[in-house]
Design an enzyme around this catalytic site. Structure first.
Site, PDB file in Angstrom:
ATOM      1  N   LYS A  79     -38.252  -4.304  68.359  1.00  0.00           N
ATOM      2  CA  LYS A  79     -38.096  -5.472  69.235  1.00  0.00           C
ATOM      3  C   LYS A  79     -39.087  -6.561  68.845  1.00  0.00           C
ATOM      4  O   LYS A  79     -40.248  -6.273  68.560  1.00  0.00           O
ATOM      5  CB  LYS A  79     -38.323  -5.043  70.689  1.00  0.00           C
ATOM      6  CG  LYS A  79     -38.031  -6.116  71.725  1.00  0.00           C
ATOM      7  CD  LYS A  79     -38.241  -5.582  73.144  1.00  0.00           C
ATOM      8  CE  LYS A  79     -37.833  -6.598  74.208  1.00  0.00           C
ATOM      9  NZ  LYS A  79     -38.019  -6.070  75.574  1.00  0.00           N
ATOM     10  N   SER A 154     -33.918  -6.585  78.652  1.00  0.00           N
ATOM     11  CA  SER A 154     -34.200  -7.571  77.620  1.00  0.00           C
ATOM     12  C   SER A 154     -34.164  -7.003  76.199  1.00  0.00           C
ATOM     13  O   SER A 154     -33.965  -7.765  75.252  1.00  0.00           O
ATOM     14  CB  SER A 154     -35.578  -8.190  77.866  1.00  0.00           C
ATOM     15  OG  SER A 154     -36.600  -7.214  77.711  1.00  0.00           O
ATOM     16  N   SER A 178     -35.850  -2.829  81.009  1.00  0.00           N
ATOM     17  CA  SER A 178     -35.441  -3.462  79.751  1.00  0.00           C
ATOM     18  C   SER A 178     -35.194  -2.517  78.579  1.00  0.00           C
ATOM     19  O   SER A 178     -34.721  -2.948  77.528  1.00  0.00           O
ATOM     20  CB  SER A 178     -36.468  -4.510  79.334  1.00  0.00           C
ATOM     21  OG  SER A 178     -36.312  -5.663  80.117  1.00  0.00           O
TER      22      SER A 178
END
Lengths: 499, 98
Positions: A79, A154, A178
């Site tokens: 990420k 997210s 997330s």
């Protein structure tokens, strides 16, 4: 034959027996990314040269007989909120466009030391604020199951990359769901470890009392292997727990839940959840009972206030954390023409560099922390946090693990909730309490909803530093589901490369 | 709870160092009102007898020995600077107009 559809454990064995080299395996994944990421947009940056060089180094070490870590040579996607030295790291924001960190986050350093091959950085909602990746400044990620839908967020880019076979493993962060929510929406496994279980050094902070780094993979065992590779105490993170890492790999392999008590949270079931979601959860419970577990009902009456408390606590902490983006030392600087003072330049930069949701949360947090409102909002939210913790304590007195759906619905359409912040916030209703209490949780794919054929996630929660418990339950249930289905859940997803 | 006005948002935006257009301020005031309406229910259960929880771990300060360890070089530290001069960060004026 080992290929991109293999599990990370299978890839690791094939590398050990030299059936395949890490360079070949890495090339297969880079080819897959080249052929499908135009549709998925999971990646913000692909480091082909770095990945191949790293793979070549691992192959050479293996050839020379050097002892390697279990996942050495297996590729991963990270990420874009974790700093990686020399590699663009944006957190999905324009304010960090072009920034290349001068150091590695501890998790990235651990991955490198374990010989895991970093393919690139994945898309996300800006500064991890969102549940769909629609708040990324660099475009939305599409769900591999249905390109008109979001993969959740997210950490949507990481989840989509694993679900689309662009990487067998990925790293995400979870502040209110997330990791677990995108895992559920894309049919993969995602774990939010116990708060403090994985170092956050070099992870761009959103809400420091809630943020946690964790693993994604397509199986429970793969998730456990990655969990073990990144977890553990770090003297560079003062919130890192100085205790042995729970035995998650052994737990994932145990395949036995006899005598375990599974607590079903009354408040996270029933009318608020899509029928197809509830049906798959009910079937999973039957399988666990058949495997020897006992189901008990538990009540967590204060969970209904957790979402409201979260949307005060997280923005409050964000308003403070994001003050560091001041245009002075790194990142974007706007309007510095020599005539303006630092404050003006700062304000112009933050106006230009932050997206709508980030500004919304900073303003909300600034309000909640301002004098005259502090007790009514932030103070009240912290009291709700105490009540949520008490609910978990009471529930864990009756059960070894707790379960609920991860999300109220399956993957929603891109654009469906993007203009209604409160509706978007509701997609995290079942995941937020876990972050509030600092415990760990897993999202396990448990089938497809009848009405739309999209994946459903079961959330399995365990007390602080008992993360092995959800790996034990998850591994057992995964095996039961696999023998029922006869094939992995992702074999039902469209083959993107053929279209 | 008083309604959130555009002036209130303008004040918050100033505190948060975000320059906002009048249209943005209006929009934000409406949204803030809506969000606060949804989150203020925390007050329903937050009675005075409940202790607040600020953090999931009960931890005290963590200290280390005061010894010099390898750290970023000057060049590395300045590598992302929007402007630099004489091995330092170059920033706009901070002491008002002169």
């Amino acid at each position: 034959m080992t290929n991109i559809h293999s599990t990370a454990s299978e890839m690791a064995s094939a590398l050990t027996t030299k059936e395949i080299s890490s360079v070949e395996l890495t090339k297969q994944h880079l080819d897959r990314i080249a052929s499908v990421d135009g549709k998925i947009h999971a990646f913000l940056h692909i480091d082909s040269d770095g990945a191949l060089a790293q793979a070549d180094a691992i192959d050479k070490k293996r050839a020379s007989g050097e002892k390697l870590s279990p996942l050495a040579g297996v590729p991963i996607a990270v990420k874009d909120i974790l700093a990686q030295k020399g590699i663009p790291t944006t957190a999905g924001s324009k304010i960090l466009e072009g920034w290349r960190p001068p150091y590695d986050s501890t998790v990235v350093a651990k991955l490198k030391a374990a010989g895991v091959i970093i393919l690139g950085k994945t898309n996300m909602d800006e500064f991890a604020m969102g549940s769909s990746t629609e708040n990324s400044a660099y475009g939305t990620t599409q769900n591999p199951w249905d390109l008109t839908r979001t993969p959740g967020g997210s950490s949507g880019g990481s989840a989509a990359a694993v679900a689309a076979f662009e990487a067998p493993l990925a790293i995400g962060t979870d502040t209110g769901g997330s990791i677990r929510q995108p895992a559920a929406l894309t049919g993969i496994v995602g774990v939010k470890p116990t708060y403090g279980g994985v170092s956050r050094y070099g992870v761009i902070a959103y809400s420091s009392s809630l943020d946690q780094v964790g693993p994604f993979a397509r199986t429970v065992l793969d998730t456990a292997l990655l969990h073990e590779a990144i977890a553990g105490h770090d003297e560079r993170d003062s919130t890192s727990i100085n205790a042995p890492v729970p035995q998650v790999v052994a737990a994932a392999k145990r395949l036995d839940v006899k005598g375990m008590k599974i607590g079903v949270i009354k408040e996270l079931s029933g009318s608020g959840f899509q029928a197809g979601v509830s049906a798959r959860i009910a079937e999973s419970l039957e399988l666990l009972v058949a495997a020897g577990a006992e189901i008990v009902e538990v009540s967590c009456p204060n969970f209904e206030y957790a979402l409201a408390a979260y949307y005060l606590i997280a923005p409050s902490e964000a308003s403070s954390n994001l003050a560091r983006f001041d245009s002075m030392r790194y990142g974007l600087r706007v309007g510095d023409d020599g005539s303006k003072g630092a404050e003006e330049v700062m304000s112009a930069t933050r106006e230009a560099g932050f997206g709508k949701e980030v500004k919304r949360r900073i303003i909300l947090g600034t309000y909640a922390l301002s004098s005259g409102y502090y007790d009514a909002y932030y103070g009240s939210a912290q009291k709700v946090r105490t009540l949520v913790k008490q609910d978990f304590d009471n529930a864990f007195a009756k059960a070894d693990v707790l379960v609920s759906p991860v999300t109220p619905t399956t993957a929603f359409k891109i654009g469906e909730k993007s203009n209604d912040p409160v509706a978007m916030y509701l997609s995290d209703i079942a995941t937020i309490p876990v972050n509030m209490a600092g415990i760990g949780g897993m999202s396990l794919p448990v089938g497809l909803a009848d009405e739309d054929g999209l994946p459903v996630g079961l959330q399995i929660m365990a007390p602080v530093m008992q993360d092995d418990r959800f790996y034990r339950v998850g591994g057992t249930l995964e095996a039961a589901l696999l023998s029922k289905w006869g094939k992995p859940i992702l074999s039902n997803a469209p083959d993107l490369a053929v279209k | 709870m008083a309604a959130i006005s555009r002036d209130d948002v303008a004040h918050l935006a100033k505190l948060a160092r975000i320059e906002m257009t009048p249209a943005e301020l209006d929009h934000m005031a409406t949204e803030l009102e809506q969000i606060l309406g949804a989150v203020k229910r925390v007050q329903e259960v937050a009675t005075s007898d409940i202790a607040p929880t600020s953090h999931p771990l009960s931890m005290s300060n963590v200290f280390r020995d005061d010894v010099v360890k390898p750290s970023l070089t000057n060049e590395e530290s300045l590598s992302g600077a929007p402007a630099k001069a004489e091995d330092r960060f170059k920033v706009p004026q901070i002491l008002g107009e002169e």
